[in-house]
Design a protein around this motif. Structure first.
Motif, PDB file in Angstrom:
ATOM      1  N   VAL A  23       3.214  20.794   3.171  1.00  0.00           N
ATOM      2  CA  VAL A  23       3.670  19.614   3.901  1.00  0.00           C
ATOM      3  C   VAL A  23       3.329  18.409   3.036  1.00  0.00           C
ATOM      4  O   VAL A  23       2.171  18.200   2.681  1.00  0.00           O
ATOM      5  CB  VAL A  23       3.001  19.493   5.285  1.00  0.00           C
ATOM      6  CG1 VAL A  23       3.442  18.224   5.983  1.00  0.00           C
ATOM      7  CG2 VAL A  23       3.306  20.713   6.135  1.00  0.00           C
ATOM      8  N   ARG A  24       4.351  17.627   2.708  1.00  0.00           N
ATOM      9  CA  ARG A  24       4.167  16.438   1.880  1.00  0.00           C
ATOM     10  C   ARG A  24       4.457  15.198   2.713  1.00  0.00           C
ATOM     11  O   ARG A  24       5.497  15.110   3.352  1.00  0.00           O
ATOM     12  CB  ARG A  24       5.098  16.487   0.680  1.00  0.00           C
ATOM     13  CG  ARG A  24       4.744  17.585  -0.280  1.00  0.00           C
ATOM     14  CD  ARG A  24       5.734  17.659  -1.433  1.00  0.00           C
ATOM     15  NE  ARG A  24       5.336  18.663  -2.384  1.00  0.00           N
ATOM     16  CZ  ARG A  24       5.587  19.953  -2.260  1.00  0.00           C
ATOM     17  NH1 ARG A  24       6.229  20.395  -1.212  1.00  0.00           N
ATOM     18  NH2 ARG A  24       5.186  20.806  -3.171  1.00  0.00           N
ATOM     19  N   THR A  25       3.526  14.244   2.675  1.00  0.00           N
ATOM     20  CA  THR A  25       3.642  13.033   3.473  1.00  0.00           C
ATOM     21  C   THR A  25       3.499  11.810   2.561  1.00  0.00           C
ATOM     22  O   THR A  25       2.617  11.782   1.705  1.00  0.00           O
ATOM     23  CB  THR A  25       2.541  12.983   4.544  1.00  0.00           C
ATOM     24  OG1 THR A  25       2.611  14.165   5.326  1.00  0.00           O
ATOM     25  CG2 THR A  25       2.693  11.789   5.447  1.00  0.00           C
ATOM     26  N   ILE A  26       4.362  10.821   2.771  1.00  0.00           N
ATOM     27  CA  ILE A  26       4.276   9.544   2.049  1.00  0.00           C
ATOM     28  C   ILE A  26       4.337   8.420   3.079  1.00  0.00           C
ATOM     29  O   ILE A  26       5.197   8.416   3.960  1.00  0.00           O
ATOM     30  CB  ILE A  26       5.422   9.379   1.035  1.00  0.00           C
ATOM     31  CG1 ILE A  26       5.349  10.451  -0.041  1.00  0.00           C
ATOM     32  CG2 ILE A  26       5.383   7.984   0.408  1.00  0.00           C
ATOM     33  CD1 ILE A  26       6.514  10.431  -1.001  1.00  0.00           C
ATOM     34  N   TYR A  27       3.407   7.478   2.963  1.00  0.00           N
ATOM     35  CA  TYR A  27       3.402   6.288   3.807  1.00  0.00           C
ATOM     36  C   TYR A  27       3.325   5.073   2.892  1.00  0.00           C
ATOM     37  O   TYR A  27       2.402   4.951   2.085  1.00  0.00           O
ATOM     38  CB  TYR A  27       2.206   6.295   4.769  1.00  0.00           C
ATOM     39  CG  TYR A  27       2.154   5.070   5.636  1.00  0.00           C
ATOM     40  CD1 TYR A  27       3.007   4.929   6.720  1.00  0.00           C
ATOM     41  CD2 TYR A  27       1.266   4.039   5.366  1.00  0.00           C
ATOM     42  CE1 TYR A  27       2.970   3.797   7.518  1.00  0.00           C
ATOM     43  CE2 TYR A  27       1.217   2.909   6.155  1.00  0.00           C
ATOM     44  CZ  TYR A  27       2.079   2.797   7.229  1.00  0.00           C
ATOM     45  OH  TYR A  27       2.044   1.662   8.009  1.00  0.00           O
TER      46      TYR A  27
ATOM     47  N   SER B  29       0.841  -1.196   0.000  1.00  0.00           N
ATOM     48  CA  SER B  29       0.000   0.000   0.000  1.00  0.00           C
ATOM     49  C   SER B  29       0.877   1.247   0.000  1.00  0.00           C
ATOM     50  O   SER B  29       1.989   1.241   0.519  1.00  0.00           O
ATOM     51  CB  SER B  29      -0.947   0.007   1.199  1.00  0.00           C
ATOM     52  OG  SER B  29      -0.224   0.045   2.394  1.00  0.00           O
ATOM     53  N   LEU B  30       0.348   2.287  -0.588  1.00  0.00           N
ATOM     54  CA  LEU B  30       1.057   3.557  -0.700  1.00  0.00           C
ATOM     55  C   LEU B  30       0.050   4.680  -0.552  1.00  0.00           C
ATOM     56  O   LEU B  30      -1.027   4.636  -1.151  1.00  0.00           O
ATOM     57  CB  LEU B  30       1.755   3.664  -2.062  1.00  0.00           C
ATOM     58  CG  LEU B  30       2.430   4.983  -2.389  1.00  0.00           C
ATOM     59  CD1 LEU B  30       3.667   5.169  -1.508  1.00  0.00           C
ATOM     60  CD2 LEU B  30       2.799   5.041  -3.847  1.00  0.00           C
ATOM     61  N   ALA B  31       0.383   5.663   0.264  1.00  0.00           N
ATOM     62  CA  ALA B  31      -0.469   6.842   0.437  1.00  0.00           C
ATOM     63  C   ALA B  31       0.397   8.094   0.333  1.00  0.00           C
ATOM     64  O   ALA B  31       1.487   8.150   0.907  1.00  0.00           O
ATOM     65  CB  ALA B  31      -1.171   6.798   1.784  1.00  0.00           C
ATOM     66  N   ARG B  32      -0.076   9.071  -0.416  1.00  0.00           N
ATOM     67  CA  ARG B  32       0.636  10.348  -0.560  1.00  0.00           C
ATOM     68  C   ARG B  32      -0.363  11.458  -0.278  1.00  0.00           C
ATOM     69  O   ARG B  32      -1.485  11.448  -0.786  1.00  0.00           O
ATOM     70  CB  ARG B  32       1.196  10.492  -1.958  1.00  0.00           C
ATOM     71  CG  ARG B  32       1.794  11.881  -2.209  1.00  0.00           C
ATOM     72  CD  ARG B  32       2.917  11.829  -3.180  1.00  0.00           C
ATOM     73  NE  ARG B  32       3.325  13.130  -3.642  1.00  0.00           N
ATOM     74  CZ  ARG B  32       4.217  13.888  -3.050  1.00  0.00           C
ATOM     75  NH1 ARG B  32       4.762  13.486  -1.931  1.00  0.00           N
ATOM     76  NH2 ARG B  32       4.569  15.046  -3.549  1.00  0.00           N
ATOM     77  N   ASN B  33       0.079  12.428   0.522  1.00  0.00           N
ATOM     78  CA  ASN B  33      -0.783  13.531   0.911  1.00  0.00           C
ATOM     79  C   ASN B  33       0.008  14.826   0.816  1.00  0.00           C
ATOM     80  O   ASN B  33       1.155  14.884   1.263  1.00  0.00           O
ATOM     81  CB  ASN B  33      -1.282  13.299   2.340  1.00  0.00           C
ATOM     82  CG  ASN B  33      -2.378  14.255   2.724  1.00  0.00           C
ATOM     83  OD1 ASN B  33      -3.082  14.774   1.874  1.00  0.00           O
ATOM     84  ND2 ASN B  33      -2.516  14.488   4.021  1.00  0.00           N
ATOM     85  N   VAL B  34      -0.593  15.861   0.261  1.00  0.00           N
ATOM     86  CA  VAL B  34       0.033  17.187   0.178  1.00  0.00           C
ATOM     87  C   VAL B  34      -0.940  18.200   0.766  1.00  0.00           C
ATOM     88  O   VAL B  34      -2.083  18.287   0.328  1.00  0.00           O
ATOM     89  CB  VAL B  34       0.380  17.568  -1.276  1.00  0.00           C
ATOM     90  CG1 VAL B  34       0.965  18.975  -1.337  1.00  0.00           C
ATOM     91  CG2 VAL B  34       1.341  16.565  -1.888  1.00  0.00           C
ATOM     92  N   ASN B  35      -0.487  18.933   1.782  1.00  0.00           N
ATOM     93  CA  ASN B  35      -1.277  20.002   2.389  1.00  0.00           C
ATOM     94  C   ASN B  35      -0.569  21.324   2.119  1.00  0.00           C
ATOM     95  O   ASN B  35       0.601  21.475   2.462  1.00  0.00           O
ATOM     96  CB  ASN B  35      -1.401  19.801   3.899  1.00  0.00           C
ATOM     97  CG  ASN B  35      -2.200  18.576   4.236  1.00  0.00           C
ATOM     98  OD1 ASN B  35      -3.260  18.360   3.694  1.00  0.00           O
ATOM     99  ND2 ASN B  35      -1.677  17.764   5.127  1.00  0.00           N
TER     100      ASN B  35
END
Length: 92
Positions: free
Chosen positions: A38-42, A18-24
């Motif tokens: 803020v860039r987040t990758i899990y 699984s891969l999740a990417r979020n940009v706020n």
């Protein structure tokens, strides 16, 4: 953005990825506007093995990264790795 993939190699061995990417991005008005984000990758990968009728074992690796950029950035980037292994028993 989120993606999940499960693949069964055999009836007893499977894998999950699984891969999740979020940009706020900062929404601000007035003279203090900046391009702060803020860039987040899990990401996570695991292998599962059913070695008996009600028993299974698994191993997984997860990676978390977070970075922030912009004119007011004062925080460091965050990087984290996590390994785990386990055994499960299920009641049927």
């Amino acid at each position: 953005l989120r993606a999940n993939l499960r693949y069964a190699f055999t009836p007893k061995v499977s894998s999950d990825v699984s891969l999740a990417r979020n940009v706020n991005e900062l929404v601000a008005g007035g003279t203090n506007q900046g391009n702060e984000a803020v860039r987040t990758i899990y990401a996570r990968a695991s292998v599962n093995w059913a070695f008996a009728e009600t028993w299974s074992a698994n191993a997984s690796f997860a990676r978390f990264t977070q970075d922030q950029n912009g004119s007011g950035t004062q925080t460091p980037d965050i990087w984290s790795n996590r390994w785990s292994a386990g055994v499960s028993w299920s009641i049927q």
